[in-house]
Design an enzyme around this catalytic site. Sequence first.
Site, PDB file in Angstrom:
ATOM      1  NE  ARG A  22      -2.567  -2.008   3.177  1.00 19.87           N
ATOM      2  CZ  ARG A  22      -2.939  -2.069   4.457  1.00 19.87           C
ATOM      3  NH1 ARG A  22      -3.756  -1.178   4.943  1.00 19.87           N
ATOM      4  NH2 ARG A  22      -2.469  -3.033   5.243  1.00 19.87           N
ATOM      5  CB  SER A 394      32.050  42.865  -2.895  1.00 17.70           C
ATOM      6  OG  SER A 394      31.602  43.308  -1.634  1.00 17.70           O
TER       7      SER A 394
HETATM    8  C1  UD1 Z   1      -1.035  -6.773  11.847  1.00 17.89           C
HETATM    9  C2  UD1 Z   1      -1.823  -7.670  12.797  1.00 17.89           C
HETATM   10  C3  UD1 Z   1      -3.076  -6.936  13.255  1.00 17.89           C
HETATM   11  C4  UD1 Z   1      -2.695  -5.619  13.894  1.00 17.89           C
HETATM   12  C5  UD1 Z   1      -1.834  -4.775  12.959  1.00 17.89           C
HETATM   13  C6  UD1 Z   1      -1.280  -3.566  13.693  1.00 17.89           C
HETATM   14  C7  UD1 Z   1      -1.422  -9.994  12.148  1.00 17.89           C
HETATM   15  C8  UD1 Z   1      -1.933 -11.175  11.449  1.00 17.89           C
HETATM   16  N1  UD1 Z   1      -2.170  -8.899  12.125  1.00 17.89           N
HETATM   17  O1  UD1 Z   1      -1.817  -6.556  10.686  1.00 17.89           O
HETATM   18  O2  UD1 Z   1      -3.784  -7.721  14.207  1.00 17.89           O
HETATM   19  O3  UD1 Z   1      -3.872  -4.919  14.261  1.00 17.89           O
HETATM   20  O4  UD1 Z   1      -0.700  -5.542  12.488  1.00 17.89           O
HETATM   21  O5  UD1 Z   1      -0.589  -2.732  12.822  1.00 17.89           O
HETATM   22  O6  UD1 Z   1      -0.364 -10.071  12.745  1.00 17.89           O
HETATM   23  N2  UD1 Z   1       5.602  -8.887   8.140  1.00 17.89           N
HETATM   24  C9  UD1 Z   1       6.656  -9.728   7.887  1.00 17.89           C
HETATM   25  N3  UD1 Z   1       6.425 -10.885   7.207  1.00 17.89           N
HETATM   26  C10 UD1 Z   1       5.189 -11.264   6.791  1.00 17.89           C
HETATM   27  C11 UD1 Z   1       4.116 -10.382   7.061  1.00 17.89           C
HETATM   28  C12 UD1 Z   1       4.350  -9.210   7.745  1.00 17.89           C
HETATM   29  O7  UD1 Z   1       7.789  -9.448   8.272  1.00 17.89           O
HETATM   30  O8  UD1 Z   1       5.083 -12.328   6.212  1.00 17.89           O
HETATM   31  C13 UD1 Z   1       5.875  -7.648   8.891  1.00 17.89           C
HETATM   32  C14 UD1 Z   1       5.592  -6.381   8.097  1.00 17.89           C
HETATM   33  O9  UD1 Z   1       6.757  -5.943   7.433  1.00 17.89           O
HETATM   34  C15 UD1 Z   1       5.180  -5.402   9.181  1.00 17.89           C
HETATM   35  C16 UD1 Z   1       4.532  -6.297  10.238  1.00 17.89           C
HETATM   36  O10 UD1 Z   1       5.004  -7.599   9.991  1.00 17.89           O
HETATM   37  O11 UD1 Z   1       6.281  -4.742   9.770  1.00 17.89           O
HETATM   38  C17 UD1 Z   1       3.011  -6.268  10.176  1.00 17.89           C
HETATM   39  O12 UD1 Z   1       2.580  -6.730   8.915  1.00 17.89           O
HETATM   40  P1  UD1 Z   1       1.333  -6.097   8.177  1.00 17.89           P
HETATM   41  O13 UD1 Z   1       1.151  -6.794   6.897  1.00 17.89           O
HETATM   42  O14 UD1 Z   1       1.457  -4.619   8.145  1.00 17.89           O
HETATM   43  O15 UD1 Z   1       0.142  -6.545   9.168  1.00 17.89           O
HETATM   44  P2  UD1 Z   1      -1.243  -5.849   9.321  1.00 17.89           P
HETATM   45  O16 UD1 Z   1      -2.131  -6.296   8.227  1.00 17.89           O
HETATM   46  O17 UD1 Z   1      -1.070  -4.405   9.515  1.00 17.89           O
HETATM   47 MG    MG Z   2       0.597  -3.096   9.191  1.00 14.44          MG
END
Ligand code: UD1
Ligand code: MG
Length: 455
Positions: A22, A394
């Site tokens: 996003r 200058s």
């Molecule tokens: C996640 C939480 C959600 C919470 C929200 C808060 C889960 C399933 N959901 O959702 O409950 O309310 O954060 O912001 O945990 N990442 C990895 N590897 C992956 C997936 C993600 O390293 O395979 C890292 C991303 O880089 C990021 C973090 O984990 O730093 C969160 O991932 P993101 O995809 O943003 O989760 P949300 O959908 O925001």
């Molecule tokens: Mg997130």
Amino acid sequence: MSDHVTQRPSALIILAAGAGKRMASDLPKPLHLIGGAPMLAHALAAGAALEPARIIVVTGHGADQVEAAVADIAPWAECVRQDEQLGTGHAVLQARAALADFDGDAFVLYADTPFISEATLHAMQAARASHDLVALGFHAADPGRYGRMLMEDDRLVRIVEAKDATPEQLAITLCNSGLVVGDAAVLMRLLDKVGNNNAAGEYYLTDLPQLAAADGLSVTAILCPEAETLGINSRVQLAMAEAQFQAAKRREMLDNGVTMPAPDTVHLAFDTHVGGDAVVEPYVVFGPGVTVESGAVIRAFSHLEGCHVSTGCVVGPYARLRPGAELANNARVGNFVEVKNTQIGEGAKVPHLSYVGDADIGAGANLGAGTITCNYDGVMKHRTIVGARAFIGSNTMLVAPVNVGEEALTASGSVITQDVPAGALAVARGKQVNKPGLARKLMERLRAIKAGKEQ
Ligand code: UD1
Ligand code: MG
């Protein structure tokens, strides 16, 4: 709270592997800047409050770039790769081998949640003394896509992802920040049991509370202000995070005694340091690496990065201080002046319209309007040295490498290509010749030519 538990060593597991779709960016999300520092640096700085014995950063999307940034910001941290981004639970599991010999608590932090406070991390640590697993929640003004926390008294029963939630669950405003702490080995053991049978087909870290409870472990959630858990998933949220950072940093500077008549117009960096009773006028931009001592004045519309301004200095309006600009006490850098990699001595003045790069300007020297150091020959940079109390006329070009001695003087409009001895006057410009009456004669001739053409 038992000291035995709170004093256990801590490890940080910082999740930074996600694609961050996003953000619509080629730059990996953790490297987007807030206050001039990658958001990953903010997460690392927040986690430092726990004095972690180990730091593991989970990388994946843009791993090479993210790992290079980690090596730069926190070389003592270890990176582990998550080759496929199969979810937050899967991401934490990648730290298992790195923590195999670690006996202590693991805190899971997100690279995209940079504003967690020291107080909140300590509160999680304190709650951990009486619970096996502690998750961090907050009441969201707009819960949107956040996971919802289902509580029974102080027991966290379950976290439901928005995608999987029923309409009743979506009405819950208590949301999951993503942060969680528990014994490292216990976390890994529980994560082994996480499946991917959910709306996203991912291995959710948020399955932990339920699995822990099923194992007879005690699970709770503590709360923090929503501002701390701002998760950055889009440019809009990045801009909001920047605004939040700026507001907090301005507030900190005002509280420290800096005078800022229009704080909302001043842009700061994560490491901006301005001493008490310094003045920062409207529309000043600070890049990283700036220190300004007490009592200095930074006038409106100036841009500073990687520089030091000592007490009694006045900079601007409309000045640009680039990396390596070092101003000693009471120096003056005025309007439309650029200074780079240069020491300006005590009380020295560069008041107007100048470029001073790769130079040493002695104490009390005065550089007249339009003084230019010609420091670059197209291949290499060369230094200019101006002695104490020298006076540069200058519009002097100082063609480096060149040395102007103490109390020397250069005539206005000179192109100085050779060293000027101390106390000498250098004149390096064409000699003036006056031709009596010739101006009028020339004008008459030109007017006659023009009149002839118009007929
Ligand atoms: C996640 C939480 C959600 C919470 C929200 C808060 C889960 C399933 N959901 O959702 O409950 O309310 O954060 O912001 O945990 N990442 C990895 N590897 C992956 C997936 C993600 O390293 O395979 C890292 C991303 O880089 C990021 C973090 O984990 O730093 C969160 O991932 P993101 O995809 O943003 O989760 P949300 O959908 O925001
Ligand atoms: Mg997130």
